[in-house]
Scaffold this motif. Structure first.
Motif, PDB file in Angstrom:
ATOM      1  N   CYS A 194      -8.619  51.314 103.130  1.00  0.00           N
ATOM      2  CA  CYS A 194      -8.594  51.104 104.573  1.00  0.00           C
ATOM      3  C   CYS A 194      -7.225  50.600 105.061  1.00  0.00           C
ATOM      4  O   CYS A 194      -6.209  51.060 104.576  1.00  0.00           O
ATOM      5  N   HIS A 195      -7.241  49.648 105.999  1.00  0.00           N
ATOM      6  CA  HIS A 195      -5.965  49.310 106.629  1.00  0.00           C
ATOM      7  C   HIS A 195      -4.994  48.610 105.673  1.00  0.00           C
ATOM      8  O   HIS A 195      -3.775  48.664 105.873  1.00  0.00           O
ATOM      9  N   ALA A 196      -5.514  47.965 104.645  1.00  0.00           N
ATOM     10  CA  ALA A 196      -4.616  47.351 103.659  1.00  0.00           C
ATOM     11  C   ALA A 196      -3.818  48.460 102.967  1.00  0.00           C
ATOM     12  O   ALA A 196      -2.614  48.335 102.733  1.00  0.00           O
ATOM     13  N   GLN A 197      -4.485  49.559 102.684  1.00  0.00           N
ATOM     14  CA  GLN A 197      -3.813  50.740 102.109  1.00  0.00           C
ATOM     15  C   GLN A 197      -2.793  51.284 103.127  1.00  0.00           C
ATOM     16  O   GLN A 197      -1.677  51.678 102.763  1.00  0.00           O
ATOM     17  N   ALA A 198      -3.168  51.253 104.395  1.00  0.00           N
ATOM     18  CA  ALA A 198      -2.266  51.760 105.447  1.00  0.00           C
ATOM     19  C   ALA A 198      -0.959  50.961 105.507  1.00  0.00           C
ATOM     20  O   ALA A 198       0.098  51.528 105.789  1.00  0.00           O
ATOM     21  N   TYR A 199      -1.017  49.656 105.222  1.00  0.00           N
ATOM     22  CA  TYR A 199       0.229  48.867 105.213  1.00  0.00           C
ATOM     23  C   TYR A 199       1.238  49.474 104.234  1.00  0.00           C
ATOM     24  O   TYR A 199       2.425  49.552 104.511  1.00  0.00           O
ATOM     25  N   TYR A 200       0.730  49.876 103.055  1.00  0.00           N
ATOM     26  CA  TYR A 200       1.633  50.493 102.067  1.00  0.00           C
ATOM     27  C   TYR A 200       2.187  51.818 102.603  1.00  0.00           C
ATOM     28  O   TYR A 200       3.357  52.138 102.433  1.00  0.00           O
ATOM     29  N   VAL A 201       1.289  52.592 103.225  1.00  0.00           N
ATOM     30  CA  VAL A 201       1.673  53.940 103.674  1.00  0.00           C
ATOM     31  C   VAL A 201       2.756  53.859 104.760  1.00  0.00           C
ATOM     32  O   VAL A 201       3.767  54.571 104.702  1.00  0.00           O
ATOM     33  N   ILE A 202       2.549  52.961 105.717  1.00  0.00           N
ATOM     34  CA  ILE A 202       3.505  52.836 106.830  1.00  0.00           C
ATOM     35  C   ILE A 202       4.873  52.377 106.294  1.00  0.00           C
ATOM     36  O   ILE A 202       5.920  52.884 106.685  1.00  0.00           O
ATOM     37  N   GLU A 203       4.829  51.419 105.382  1.00  0.00           N
ATOM     38  CA  GLU A 203       6.073  50.910 104.780  1.00  0.00           C
ATOM     39  C   GLU A 203       6.804  52.040 104.041  1.00  0.00           C
ATOM     40  O   GLU A 203       8.011  52.211 104.188  1.00  0.00           O
ATOM     41  N   ALA A 204       6.033  52.826 103.271  1.00  0.00           N
ATOM     42  CA  ALA A 204       6.633  53.940 102.524  1.00  0.00           C
ATOM     43  C   ALA A 204       7.236  54.960 103.487  1.00  0.00           C
ATOM     44  O   ALA A 204       8.337  55.490 103.254  1.00  0.00           O
ATOM     45  N   ALA A 205       6.544  55.218 104.608  1.00  0.00           N
ATOM     46  CA  ALA A 205       7.045  56.203 105.579  1.00  0.00           C
ATOM     47  C   ALA A 205       8.356  55.727 106.203  1.00  0.00           C
ATOM     48  O   ALA A 205       9.287  56.512 106.403  1.00  0.00           O
ATOM     49  N   GLU A 206       8.439  54.420 106.475  1.00  0.00           N
ATOM     50  CA  GLU A 206       9.687  53.870 107.042  1.00  0.00           C
ATOM     51  C   GLU A 206      10.830  54.019 106.036  1.00  0.00           C
ATOM     52  O   GLU A 206      11.956  54.346 106.402  1.00  0.00           O
ATOM     53  N   MET A 207      10.531  53.766 104.774  1.00  0.00           N
ATOM     54  CA  MET A 207      11.563  53.871 103.736  1.00  0.00           C
ATOM     55  C   MET A 207      12.001  55.319 103.546  1.00  0.00           C
ATOM     56  O   MET A 207      13.191  55.606 103.363  1.00  0.00           O
ATOM     57  N   ALA A 208      11.048  56.244 103.605  1.00  0.00           N
ATOM     58  CA  ALA A 208      11.402  57.661 103.453  1.00  0.00           C
ATOM     59  C   ALA A 208      12.305  58.083 104.606  1.00  0.00           C
ATOM     60  O   ALA A 208      13.269  58.839 104.416  1.00  0.00           O
ATOM     61  N   LYS A 209      12.006  57.565 105.793  1.00  0.00           N
ATOM     62  CA  LYS A 209      12.828  57.876 106.971  1.00  0.00           C
ATOM     63  C   LYS A 209      14.261  57.367 106.770  1.00  0.00           C
ATOM     64  O   LYS A 209      15.222  57.975 107.225  1.00  0.00           O
ATOM     65  N   ALA A 210      14.369  56.229 106.068  1.00  0.00           N
ATOM     66  CA  ALA A 210      15.697  55.646 105.812  1.00  0.00           C
ATOM     67  C   ALA A 210      16.358  56.267 104.579  1.00  0.00           C
ATOM     68  O   ALA A 210      17.337  55.723 104.054  1.00  0.00           O
ATOM     69  N   ASN A 211      15.791  57.371 104.092  1.00  0.00           N
ATOM     70  CA  ASN A 211      16.337  58.136 102.949  1.00  0.00           C
ATOM     71  C   ASN A 211      16.283  57.420 101.607  1.00  0.00           C
ATOM     72  O   ASN A 211      17.091  57.695 100.720  1.00  0.00           O
ATOM     73  N   LEU A 215       6.598  49.294  96.762  1.00  0.00           N
ATOM     74  CA  LEU A 215       5.137  49.228  96.914  1.00  0.00           C
ATOM     75  C   LEU A 215       4.528  48.325  95.835  1.00  0.00           C
ATOM     76  O   LEU A 215       3.601  47.553  96.103  1.00  0.00           O
ATOM     77  N   GLU A 216       5.083  48.420  94.627  1.00  0.00           N
ATOM     78  CA  GLU A 216       4.568  47.558  93.548  1.00  0.00           C
ATOM     79  C   GLU A 216       4.818  46.086  93.871  1.00  0.00           C
ATOM     80  O   GLU A 216       3.971  45.221  93.630  1.00  0.00           O
ATOM     81  N   ALA A 217       5.984  45.811  94.442  1.00  0.00           N
ATOM     82  CA  ALA A 217       6.302  44.415  94.804  1.00  0.00           C
ATOM     83  C   ALA A 217       5.345  43.928  95.903  1.00  0.00           C
ATOM     84  O   ALA A 217       4.878  42.786  95.869  1.00  0.00           O
ATOM     85  N   MET A 218       5.047  44.812  96.851  1.00  0.00           N
ATOM     86  CA  MET A 218       4.084  44.436  97.909  1.00  0.00           C
ATOM     87  C   MET A 218       2.730  44.103  97.293  1.00  0.00           C
ATOM     88  O   MET A 218       2.074  43.143  97.660  1.00  0.00           O
ATOM     89  N   ARG A 219       2.324  44.942  96.331  1.00  0.00           N
ATOM     90  CA  ARG A 219       1.012  44.748  95.694  1.00  0.00           C
ATOM     91  C   ARG A 219       0.991  43.428  94.932  1.00  0.00           C
ATOM     92  O   ARG A 219      -0.006  42.712  94.944  1.00  0.00           O
ATOM     93  N   ASP A 220       2.134  43.091  94.294  1.00  0.00           N
ATOM     94  CA  ASP A 220       2.201  41.824  93.547  1.00  0.00           C
ATOM     95  C   ASP A 220       2.128  40.622  94.484  1.00  0.00           C
ATOM     96  O   ASP A 220       1.617  39.565  94.120  1.00  0.00           O
ATOM     97  N   THR A 221       2.693  40.782  95.681  1.00  0.00           N
ATOM     98  CA  THR A 221       2.681  39.679  96.651  1.00  0.00           C
ATOM     99  C   THR A 221       1.253  39.352  97.074  1.00  0.00           C
ATOM    100  O   THR A 221       0.919  38.202  97.339  1.00  0.00           O
ATOM    101  N   GLY A 222       0.408  40.368  97.142  1.00  0.00           N
ATOM    102  CA  GLY A 222      -1.004  40.113  97.447  1.00  0.00           C
ATOM    103  C   GLY A 222      -1.433  40.668  98.784  1.00  0.00           C
ATOM    104  O   GLY A 222      -0.881  40.326  99.825  1.00  0.00           O
ATOM    105  N   MET A 223      -2.416  41.531  98.722  1.00  0.00           N
ATOM    106  CA  MET A 223      -2.987  42.165  99.899  1.00  0.00           C
ATOM    107  C   MET A 223      -4.450  41.711  99.878  1.00  0.00           C
ATOM    108  O   MET A 223      -5.126  41.918  98.859  1.00  0.00           O
ATOM    109  N   SER A 224      -4.918  41.076 100.914  1.00  0.00           N
ATOM    110  CA  SER A 224      -6.289  40.541 100.853  1.00  0.00           C
ATOM    111  C   SER A 224      -7.193  41.124 101.936  1.00  0.00           C
ATOM    112  O   SER A 224      -6.735  41.394 103.043  1.00  0.00           O
TER     113      SER A 224
END
Ligand code: MYR
Length: 282
Positions: free
Chosen positions: A121-138, A148-157
């Motif tokens: 759900c939306h926790a997964q969406a946080y990763y997706v949006i972040e990845a899309a921004e990074m892809a846009k920045a090449n 994304l792995e670092a985000m996951r280590d930080t903790g998504m609740s």
């Protein structure tokens, strides 16, 4: 410079206008009524789904996206992209991650990386949006995966409370409940993800106490004053979700809160009436 495509499955429930604006591709999971299956979000909207379950004699089931849908998308994207990052719901609750990984191994001319969000759900969406921004920045797929792995280590609740635990139990997606399932089914436990799986995190007797406890858990995080991204998620409880989101927004200026929903596939497993709060401190 490598061009990276970002792909998710539909259970991140990112609205179509945002997907289009952010160049996010979505592969649909399916919800099955009798012998008719629908690609959620594409062939069956969330509104239609909640109407349909009330009219339907039998409860629906769900299935991961067909292997061919991933393969076809990867092949199409290989004409315009060098790499792709696919972000899926937790591999412990659906075969979607495994299917995407198998299709990734089959495709040529594009290097596909598959990321297990270990949630949905939306926790997964946080990763997706972040990845899309990074892809846009090449950024490269490897750099995106590391982030994304670092985000996951930080903790998504995410903590949520279902109206009727039978849905999760019947679908076999509730871990650790076997020993006390009889008594648990009469309670309003708070559910959460641990090690990719859904567990009853705390046993609580009433809906009111359960929602108050979820708020309390969130207060422990938001009360630190750190910038926090949060979402209120609901299965066809828009008014309650709005009231909860408003309450959070008034209380905390450090919190950016959004309202989001359980669509057809996740709604099948959690059942109508489910509500919860999720968060992430970047
Ligand atoms: C499939 O058929 O492959 C899909 C199975 C989906 C199982 C969903 C279980 C409930 C997930 C709750 C997510 C809550 C996130 C805040």
């Amino acid at each position: 410079m490598s061009k990276v495509a970002i792909i998710t499955d539909t259970t991140s429930y990112i609205p179509k206008d945002i997907r289009e604006a952010e160049n996010i591709h979505a592969v649909a999971l399916e919800v099955v009524f009798g012998n008719v299956s629908y690609k959620e979000e594409l062939e069956l909207s969330t509104g239609e789904f909640y109407k349909k379950i009330r009219e339907s004699e039998n409860l629906p089931t769900t299935s991961q996206p067909p292997f061919g849908d991933f393969l076809e998308l990867f092949e199409k994207l290989s004409e315009t992209h060098d790499e792709a990052v696919v972000i899926t719901l937790s591999s412990a609750i659906s075969g979607t991650y495994q299917t995407a990984a198998s299709a990734a191994n089959m495709v040529e001319n594009i290097d596909v990386h598959v990321f297990d969000s270990e949630i949905s759900c939306h926790a997964q969406a946080y990763y997706v949006i972040e990845a899309a921004e990074m892809a846009k920045a090449n950024d490269s797929a490897e750099t995106i995966m590391t982030h994304l792995e670092a985000m996951r280590d930080t903790g998504m609740s995410a903590y949520f409370m279902v109206d009727d635990l039978n849905h999760l139990h019947r679908g076999g997606r509730l871990t650790g409940a076997q020993l006390f399932v009889g008594s648990l089914l009469r309670m309003k436990p708070i559910l959460a993800f641990r090690d990719k799986r859904i567990i009853p995190a705390e046993k609580i007797r009433t809906k009111k106490k359960a929602i108050n406890r979820i708020k309390e858990l969130f207060d422990g995080i938001a009360g630190t004053g750190k910038p926090t991204k949060a979402f209120v998620i609901h299965a066809n409880r828009p008014d309650d979700a709005k009231a909860l989101a408003d309450e959070i927004q008034v209380k905390y200026s450090n919190v950016d809160v959004e309202i989001t929903y359980f669509g057809a596939v996740i709604g099948t497993h959690v059942g109508e009436g489910t509500i919860g709060i999720g968060w992430y401190q970047p």
